[in-house]
Write a protein that holds these residues in place. Sequence first.
Motif, mmCIF file in Angstrom:
data_model
loop_
_atom_site.group_PDB
_atom_site.id
_atom_site.type_symbol
_atom_site.label_atom_id
_atom_site.label_comp_id
_atom_site.label_asym_id
_atom_site.label_seq_id
_atom_site.Cartn_x
_atom_site.Cartn_y
_atom_site.Cartn_z
ATOM 1 N N LEU A 205 -9.917 3.608 3.293
ATOM 2 C CA LEU A 205 -10.476 2.611 2.368
ATOM 3 C C LEU A 205 -10.064 2.902 0.926
ATOM 4 O O LEU A 205 -9.891 1.975 0.126
ATOM 5 C CB LEU A 205 -12.000 2.586 2.482
ATOM 6 C CG LEU A 205 -12.574 1.905 3.734
ATOM 7 C CD1 LEU A 205 -14.074 2.134 3.819
ATOM 8 C CD2 LEU A 205 -12.251 0.415 3.729
ATOM 9 N N LYS B 188 -6.890 1.353 0.341
ATOM 10 C CA LYS B 188 -7.033 -0.096 0.187
ATOM 11 C C LYS B 188 -7.338 -0.456 -1.261
ATOM 12 O O LYS B 188 -6.846 -1.455 -1.782
ATOM 13 C CB LYS B 188 -8.136 -0.592 1.115
ATOM 14 C CG LYS B 188 -8.251 -2.102 1.167
ATOM 15 C CD LYS B 188 -9.243 -2.551 2.219
ATOM 16 C CE LYS B 188 -9.277 -4.065 2.321
ATOM 17 N NZ LYS B 188 -10.222 -4.524 3.378
ATOM 18 N N LEU C 29 -7.077 -1.901 8.271
ATOM 19 C CA LEU C 29 -7.561 -1.981 6.898
ATOM 20 C C LEU C 29 -6.459 -2.276 5.887
ATOM 21 O O LEU C 29 -6.716 -2.902 4.847
ATOM 22 C CB LEU C 29 -8.256 -0.676 6.513
ATOM 23 C CG LEU C 29 -9.516 -0.311 7.311
ATOM 24 C CD1 LEU C 29 -10.078 1.018 6.839
ATOM 25 C CD2 LEU C 29 -10.562 -1.421 7.199
#
Length: 300
Positions: free
Chosen positions: A138, A141, A247
């Motif tokens: 994440l 991301k 993701l």
Amino acid sequence: MSAVGQLGAASAAPPAKVERSGRRFTGYLLLLPGGLWLLLFFVVPLVSLLAASLYDPNGSIESGFKMTWHFQNFADTMADYARPFGRSLWYSLLTTVFCLLLGYPLAYAIAMKAGRWKNLMLALVIAPFFTSFLIRTLSWKLLLSDNGFVVDALKWLHILGPDGRLLATTTAVVTGLTYNFLPFMVLPLYASLERIDPRLIEAGGDLFANPFTTFRTVTLPLSMPGVVAGTLLTFIPAAGDYINAQLLGTPRQRMIGNDIQRLFSAGAYPTAAALSVTLMAAIVVLVLVYVRRAGTEELL
């Protein structure tokens, strides 16, 4: 030898034999916990997965699945999922190459040049493991987002166009895979490089070899066990990963792990199991070929 001596020797022999027998059983007892663990959590699930791959694909969770020895599952899954299957192998190969290119200089610096900073650098290598795999992905991301500083810097350098982006691309997926699996490459390489006797490298210099020749003929061959171990530890888990593609990518970048996870969640157990078995078989074949080609059969 006197009768008393013969009697003493005869009486002393059985305890020694019993002691050797006890040592032999001690070894088996020490192997018992690990063997039971592998039996319960590796062999049994593997047999269950193999059985599930041969179930009737027309079954369901409500009605159950019948064992029909449906070998056609393997042909059907490869016909339907050939592209994500090949994409997974391609992404894992790219990840392995990038991890090797980044990890070898880092492992070499830690093993040969770090000095008193060695332990700190090793701690920094394994520091990402103190957070979960999901959180680390994440983070990428956020870093690669369209409004992030990485994209802004690349646009300012004219590496990306005005409408260019990194997130939801193959670059983002491979970057995430490389970051997450880099420690699996560095640690085996470091362990292999640290065992090299520095006098062998010095001998190369004494024989008038330049640094590149010494590295090519001395350091690299001696570190090959670490290279092989690192590439295997990187390639195998990267091939089955699905978090990074989920993701950081789009459906166009989906890997075979994404399809396996989706099929299991949907209750399509025979298809998902057939894909899993096919992936494991392909990886085993590739590993055997690679290890033999690398000339390190003793690692098996």
